[in-house]
Design a protein around this motif. Structure first.
Motif, PDB file in Angstrom:
ATOM      1  N   ASP A 143       0.771  -1.518  -0.217  1.00 45.44           N
ATOM      2  CA  ASP A 143       0.183  -0.156  -0.282  1.00 45.44           C
ATOM      3  C   ASP A 143       0.614   1.635  -0.031  1.00 45.44           C
ATOM      4  OD1 ASP A 143      -1.569   2.156   1.776  1.00 45.44           O
ATOM      5  OD2 ASP A 143      -3.449   0.536   0.371  1.00 45.44           O
ATOM      6  N   GLU A 144       0.094   2.218  -0.772  1.00 50.86           N
ATOM      7  CA  GLU A 144       1.325   3.234  -1.178  1.00 50.86           C
ATOM      8  C   GLU A 144       0.936   4.117  -0.308  1.00 50.86           C
ATOM      9  OE1 GLU A 144      -2.334   4.629  -3.169  1.00 50.86           O
ATOM     10  OE2 GLU A 144      -1.409   2.246  -3.002  1.00 50.86           O
ATOM     11  N   ARG A 145       0.119   4.548   1.224  1.00 51.48           N
ATOM     12  CA  ARG A 145       0.211   4.733   2.156  1.00 51.48           C
ATOM     13  C   ARG A 145       0.354   4.463   3.497  1.00 51.48           C
ATOM     14  NH1 ARG A 145      -6.500   6.452   1.208  1.00 51.48           N
ATOM     15  NH2 ARG A 145      -5.974   3.926   0.872  1.00 51.48           N
ATOM     16  N   ASN A 150       6.916   1.083   1.347  1.00 57.29           N
ATOM     17  CA  ASN A 150       7.060   2.096   0.945  1.00 57.29           C
ATOM     18  C   ASN A 150       7.873   2.885   2.406  1.00 57.29           C
ATOM     19  OD1 ASN A 150       5.936   3.239  -1.207  1.00 57.29           O
ATOM     20  ND2 ASN A 150       4.566   2.378  -1.109  1.00 57.29           N
ATOM     21  N   TYR A 151       7.088   2.479   3.315  1.00 54.01           N
ATOM     22  CA  TYR A 151       7.710   3.613   4.830  1.00 54.01           C
ATOM     23  C   TYR A 151       9.344   3.014   5.353  1.00 54.01           C
ATOM     24  CZ  TYR A 151       7.901   3.967   9.894  1.00 54.01           C
ATOM     25  OH  TYR A 151       8.497   4.460  11.134  1.00 54.01           O
ATOM     26  N   VAL A 159      13.343   6.787  -1.656  1.00 56.98           N
ATOM     27  CA  VAL A 159      12.349   7.104  -2.266  1.00 56.98           C
ATOM     28  C   VAL A 159      11.892   7.947  -2.273  1.00 56.98           C
ATOM     29  CG1 VAL A 159      11.504   5.173  -3.557  1.00 56.98           C
ATOM     30  CG2 VAL A 159      10.582   5.890  -1.696  1.00 56.98           C
ATOM     31  N   ASP A 160      11.551   9.634  -2.884  1.00 56.73           N
ATOM     32  CA  ASP A 160      11.153  10.865  -2.232  1.00 56.73           C
ATOM     33  C   ASP A 160       9.683  10.646  -2.300  1.00 56.73           C
ATOM     34  OD1 ASP A 160      13.859  12.347  -3.197  1.00 56.73           O
ATOM     35  OD2 ASP A 160      13.222  11.968  -4.786  1.00 56.73           O
ATOM     36  N   SER A 161       8.837   9.821  -2.689  1.00 54.03           N
ATOM     37  CA  SER A 161       7.402   9.942  -2.450  1.00 54.03           C
ATOM     38  C   SER A 161       7.456   8.241  -3.227  1.00 54.03           C
ATOM     39  CB  SER A 161       6.235   9.932  -3.755  1.00 54.03           C
ATOM     40  OG  SER A 161       7.360  10.063  -5.529  1.00 54.03           O
ATOM     41  N   PRO A 162       5.869   7.492  -2.286  1.00 53.96           N
ATOM     42  CA  PRO A 162       5.615   6.485  -1.918  1.00 53.96           C
ATOM     43  C   PRO A 162       4.980   5.555  -3.862  1.00 53.96           C
ATOM     44  CG  PRO A 162       4.047   7.897  -0.639  1.00 53.96           C
ATOM     45  CD  PRO A 162       5.130   8.868  -1.896  1.00 53.96           C
ATOM     46  N   ILE A 163       5.464   4.895  -3.578  1.00 59.38           N
ATOM     47  CA  ILE A 163       5.355   3.787  -4.613  1.00 59.38           C
ATOM     48  C   ILE A 163       4.152   3.439  -4.870  1.00 59.38           C
ATOM     49  CG2 ILE A 163       6.550   2.195  -6.450  1.00 59.38           C
ATOM     50  CD1 ILE A 163       9.070   2.787  -5.748  1.00 59.38           C
TER      51      ILE A 163
END
Length: 312
Positions: A143-145, A150-151, A159-163
């Motif tokens: 999950d991207e959030r 991603n965490y 990474v700069d932003s979630p994938i």
């Protein structure tokens, strides 16, 4: 007189053996009859009906009409069918990756290390889990959030932003493949670990005395004697990959777009969403033939290699 008595005894013995054999055969068929009946009702007859249906135009709202090979001709120009077929083959091709990882884990937990029983149990726990539970776990992890992957990636500044793994045309199929590999790791490891434990230890001792290092012992002893176990994992892994309906359906539903559509999910949507049972039957026949071909080829390949090992 003696000859007649002996002949009569032989005839009596032959008659007794024939009656005994007949009774045993009847008893065996009586025990087999329930299972054979269930197999006939739930396997053979549905398969035969599916083949017949694939040559017809039929839906619940109209009578069946014989159309020959029209459904199969449609497949040749069906872009969704070819996309789902290629996705299925990609998932099949991922089976050796899981087997290679499982072999490394089997070698690790087969070594004399502290707590190896705990490690074996922890690795094997992925396999008994229901596939739906596995899909939910990995859907959360991707999950991207709130996903763990991603965490960790953002915490390490990778990474700069979630994938958006499951909503990306690039990452969706690899994400499903990763979940499928993880689920099968425990099964692969147990099969390979059993094969490792059946290799005689004196072979390694003799090779070590001859000056063979660990890598050469692995190539010359471990791999050849593990070939039957590896091919067993390969066949089961391929068959599991092409029938992973619940994993794909829960994680992505075949999306985004058709990025993770495989043959089993496409067949389901054709039959129960679009109510095109006739075309779904034709795709099922092609899918069944593909499974039989893969299993046959893998079985022949495995048998040939097993024979080679025995001859060596």
């Amino acid at each position: 007189m003696v000859t007649a008595t002996v002949e009569a005894g032989r005839r009596h013995r032959s008659s007794f053996i024939a009656r005994k054999t007949t009774r045993q055969a009847v008893l065996i068929w009586c025990f087999l009859a329930p299972s054979l009946l269930i197999f006939l009702l739930y396997r053979i007859l549905p398969l035969a009906w599916n083949v017949i249906l694939s040559f017809q135009a039929w839906s619940p709202l109209r009578p069946a009409v014989w159309i020959g090979f029209d459904n199969y001709d449609e497949m040749l120009t069906d872009e969704v069918f070819w996309q789902s077929l290629w996705n299925t083959l990609y998932i099949i091709g991922s089976a050796p990756i899981g087997i290679a990882i499982a072999l490394a884990l089997a070698l690790l937990v087969n070594a004399d290390i502290r707590g190896r029983d705990v490690y074996r149990t922890a690795i094997f726990l992925s396999y008994p889990l229901m596939t739906v539970a596995v899909a939910i776990i990995w859907r959360w992890m991707f999950d991207e959030r709130v996903g763990l992957i991603n965490y960790v990636a953002r915490s390490l500044h990778l990474v700069d932003s979630p994938i958006q793994f499951l909503n990306s045309f690039t990452w969706a199929l690899p994400s499903v493949i990763a979940a499928n590999i993880w689920q099968m790791l425990g099964f692969y490891m147990i099969i390979l670990l059993t094969g490792l434990q059946n290799i005689p230890g004196n072979l390694y001792e003799a090779a070590e005395i001859d000056g063979a290092n660990a890598f050469r012992r692995f190539l010359r002893i471990t791999l050849p004697l593990l070939k039957p176990s590896i091919f067993l994992c390969f066949v089961i892994g391929m068959l599991n990959s092409v029938t992973s309906f619940d994993l794909v359906y829960v994680m992505t539903g075949g999306g985004p777009g058709r990025a993770t559509e495989i043959l089993v999910t496409y067949i389901y949507k054709l039959g129960f969403v679009q109510t095109r049972f006739d075309y779904a039957a034709a795709v099922t026949v092609v899918f069944f033939i593909m499974l039989i071909t893969i299993a046959w080829a893998a079985n022949r390949f495995s048998g040939g290699n097993a024979g080679a090992v025995e001859r060596d």
